[in-house]
Design a protein around this motif. Structure first.
Motif, PDB file in Angstrom:
ATOM      1  N   ILE A 174      37.678  99.635  -7.643  1.00 18.84           N
ATOM      2  CA  ILE A 174      38.778 100.086  -8.501  1.00 18.84           C
ATOM      3  C   ILE A 174      39.648 101.133  -7.826  1.00 18.84           C
ATOM      4  N   GLU A 175      39.032 102.203  -7.347  1.00 16.12           N
ATOM      5  CA  GLU A 175      39.799 103.312  -6.786  1.00 16.12           C
ATOM      6  C   GLU A 175      40.254 103.044  -5.354  1.00 16.12           C
ATOM      7  N   ARG A 176      39.420 102.378  -4.576  1.00 17.62           N
ATOM      8  CA  ARG A 176      39.714 102.063  -3.180  1.00 17.62           C
ATOM      9  C   ARG A 176      40.192 103.298  -2.408  1.00 17.62           C
ATOM     10  N   PRO A 177      39.333 104.317  -2.299  1.00 19.78           N
ATOM     11  CA  PRO A 177      39.748 105.560  -1.641  1.00 19.78           C
ATOM     12  C   PRO A 177      40.068 105.356  -0.163  1.00 19.78           C
ATOM     13  N   GLU A 178      41.108 106.012   0.293  1.00 19.02           N
ATOM     14  CA  GLU A 178      41.543 105.901   1.685  1.00 19.02           C
ATOM     15  C   GLU A 178      41.011 107.046   2.549  1.00 19.02           C
ATOM     16  N   THR A 179      40.409 108.067   1.927  1.00 18.77           N
ATOM     17  CA  THR A 179      39.853 109.200   2.677  1.00 18.77           C
ATOM     18  C   THR A 179      38.412 109.429   2.228  1.00 18.77           C
ATOM     19  N   ILE A 180      37.667 110.168   3.053  1.00 16.12           N
ATOM     20  CA  ILE A 180      36.250 110.397   2.735  1.00 16.12           C
ATOM     21  C   ILE A 180      36.045 111.487   1.694  1.00 16.12           C
ATOM     22  N   GLY A 181      37.038 112.325   1.469  1.00 11.95           N
ATOM     23  CA  GLY A 181      36.912 113.378   0.463  1.00 11.95           C
ATOM     24  C   GLY A 181      35.757 114.312   0.770  1.00 11.95           C
ATOM     25  N   GLU A 182      34.898 114.546  -0.213  1.00 12.87           N
ATOM     26  CA  GLU A 182      33.779 115.484  -0.052  1.00 12.87           C
ATOM     27  C   GLU A 182      32.550 114.852   0.589  1.00 12.87           C
ATOM     28  N   TYR A 183      32.653 113.630   1.056  1.00  6.84           N
ATOM     29  CA  TYR A 183      31.521 112.928   1.660  1.00  6.84           C
ATOM     30  C   TYR A 183      31.408 113.247   3.153  1.00  6.84           C
ATOM     31  N   THR A 184      31.088 114.495   3.454  1.00 11.69           N
ATOM     32  CA  THR A 184      30.951 114.922   4.840  1.00 11.69           C
ATOM     33  C   THR A 184      29.613 114.446   5.402  1.00 11.69           C
ATOM     34  N   LYS A 185      29.481 114.483   6.716  1.00 11.38           N
ATOM     35  CA  LYS A 185      28.249 114.012   7.368  1.00 11.38           C
ATOM     36  C   LYS A 185      27.040 114.847   6.976  1.00 11.38           C
ATOM     37  N   ASP A 186      27.255 116.092   6.561  1.00 14.24           N
ATOM     38  CA  ASP A 186      26.123 116.950   6.204  1.00 14.24           C
ATOM     39  C   ASP A 186      25.734 116.852   4.723  1.00 14.24           C
ATOM     40  N   LEU A 187      26.377 115.984   3.972  1.00 15.06           N
ATOM     41  CA  LEU A 187      26.051 115.828   2.553  1.00 15.06           C
ATOM     42  C   LEU A 187      24.570 115.487   2.326  1.00 15.06           C
ATOM     43  N   PRO A 188      23.962 114.576   3.098  1.00 17.28           N
ATOM     44  CA  PRO A 188      22.531 114.313   2.881  1.00 17.28           C
ATOM     45  C   PRO A 188      21.657 115.555   3.043  1.00 17.28           C
ATOM     46  N   LEU A 189      22.032 116.444   3.945  1.00 10.60           N
ATOM     47  CA  LEU A 189      21.247 117.665   4.133  1.00 10.60           C
ATOM     48  C   LEU A 189      21.393 118.606   2.935  1.00 10.60           C
ATOM     49  N   LYS A 190      22.567 118.606   2.328  1.00 14.33           N
ATOM     50  CA  LYS A 190      22.786 119.398   1.111  1.00 14.33           C
ATOM     51  C   LYS A 190      21.924 118.839  -0.035  1.00 14.33           C
ATOM     52  N   ILE A 191      21.896 117.533  -0.144  1.00  8.02           N
ATOM     53  CA  ILE A 191      21.086 116.884  -1.170  1.00  8.02           C
ATOM     54  C   ILE A 191      19.605 117.146  -0.895  1.00  8.02           C
ATOM     55  N   GLU A 192      19.217 117.077   0.377  1.00  8.84           N
ATOM     56  CA  GLU A 192      17.841 117.359   0.768  1.00  8.84           C
ATOM     57  C   GLU A 192      17.429 118.773   0.356  1.00  8.84           C
ATOM     58  N   ALA A 193      18.301 119.740   0.571  1.00  5.67           N
ATOM     59  CA  ALA A 193      17.988 121.128   0.207  1.00  5.67           C
ATOM     60  C   ALA A 193      17.789 121.270  -1.298  1.00  5.67           C
ATOM     61  N   GLU A 194      18.615 120.587  -2.062  1.00  6.07           N
ATOM     62  CA  GLU A 194      18.484 120.644  -3.527  1.00  6.07           C
ATOM     63  C   GLU A 194      17.171 119.995  -3.982  1.00  6.07           C
ATOM     64  N   TYR A 195      16.825 118.889  -3.356  1.00  7.05           N
ATOM     65  CA  TYR A 195      15.573 118.203  -3.705  1.00  7.05           C
ATOM     66  C   TYR A 195      14.371 119.039  -3.285  1.00  7.05           C
ATOM     67  N   ARG A 196      14.462 119.668  -2.132  1.00 10.58           N
ATOM     68  CA  ARG A 196      13.375 120.520  -1.644  1.00 10.58           C
ATOM     69  C   ARG A 196      13.121 121.671  -2.617  1.00 10.58           C
ATOM     70  N   ALA A 197      14.195 122.283  -3.128  1.00 12.07           N
ATOM     71  CA  ALA A 197      14.047 123.369  -4.099  1.00 12.07           C
ATOM     72  C   ALA A 197      13.326 122.862  -5.356  1.00 12.07           C
ATOM     73  N   PHE A 198      13.675 121.659  -5.787  1.00 12.18           N
ATOM     74  CA  PHE A 198      13.021 121.044  -6.941  1.00 12.18           C
ATOM     75  C   PHE A 198      11.528 120.835  -6.658  1.00 12.18           C
ATOM     76  N   LEU A 199      11.199 120.289  -5.476  1.00 10.21           N
ATOM     77  CA  LEU A 199       9.808 120.030  -5.119  1.00 10.21           C
ATOM     78  C   LEU A 199       9.014 121.330  -4.993  1.00 10.21           C
ATOM     79  N   GLU A 200       9.640 122.373  -4.447  1.00 13.74           N
ATOM     80  CA  GLU A 200       8.959 123.663  -4.334  1.00 13.74           C
ATOM     81  C   GLU A 200       8.635 124.239  -5.707  1.00 13.74           C
ATOM     82  N   GLU A 201       9.541 124.052  -6.642  1.00 13.42           N
ATOM     83  CA  GLU A 201       9.292 124.517  -8.017  1.00 13.42           C
ATOM     84  C   GLU A 201       8.120 123.749  -8.631  1.00 13.42           C
TER      85      GLU A 201
END
Length: 154
Positions: free
Chosen positions: A31-58
């Motif tokens: 539908i949107e067919r984005p022409e740019t990557i926007g906030e999808y930087t290469k380090d996004l998985p590491l940001k998600i990993e950090a959030e998941y790690r905090a959850f697992l530590e809790e």
């Protein structure tokens, strides 16, 4: 809380994070067919990993096995990440370059969305693999049992 309830909680959090950061890539691509990557930087998985790690530590704080209460959570995600996600990670760099750079022809024809969609799909697959590896490692720590990971070694 039983090990199965903890496993279900971990899977739910994993799904929640993937939905939060990637939403519906198929719908976006169609539908949107984005022409740019926007906030999808290469380090996004590491940001998600950090959030998941905090959850697992809790979770670890509240549900660690008796002999390990009060000890820090030790995950081998660095080693496991390298072992299971090398293929995806290697493919991300060239896909990122293709998605981030728009040729004159792509600007005129508005066709860079194909590169962007491919890149986002690789990023999502990498993030999913990363969280899955962390979840399995965490569940092995909680249960004290080895979980078969042959599916991830291919």
């Amino acid at each position: 809380m039983t090990p199965q309830e903890i496993a279900n909680l971990c899977e739910a959090k994993q799904s929640q994070l993937l939905d939060k950061y990637f939403g519906s890539l198929v719908q976006e691509a169609a539908i949107e067919r984005p022409e740019t990557i926007g906030e999808y930087t290469k380090d996004l998985p590491l940001k998600i990993e950090a959030e998941y790690r905090a959850f697992l530590e809790e979770l670890w704080q509240h549900h660690a096995p008796e002999g390990q209460k009060g000890t820090p959570l030790v995950l081998e995600e660095q080693k496991l990440r390298k072992l299971t996600t090398d293929g995806n990670r290697e493919m991300i760099e060239p896909a990122y370059k293709d998605a981030a750079e728009q040729t004159l022809w792509e600007r005129i024809t508005k066709t860079n969305h194909k590169d962007v969609t491919y890149y986002k799909g690789l990023l999502q697959a990498y993030a999913k693999d990363l969280l899955t590896v962390m979840r399995i490692d965490f569940l092995e720590e909680i249960t004290g049992k080895h979980i078969n990971t042959k599916a991830f070694e291919e």
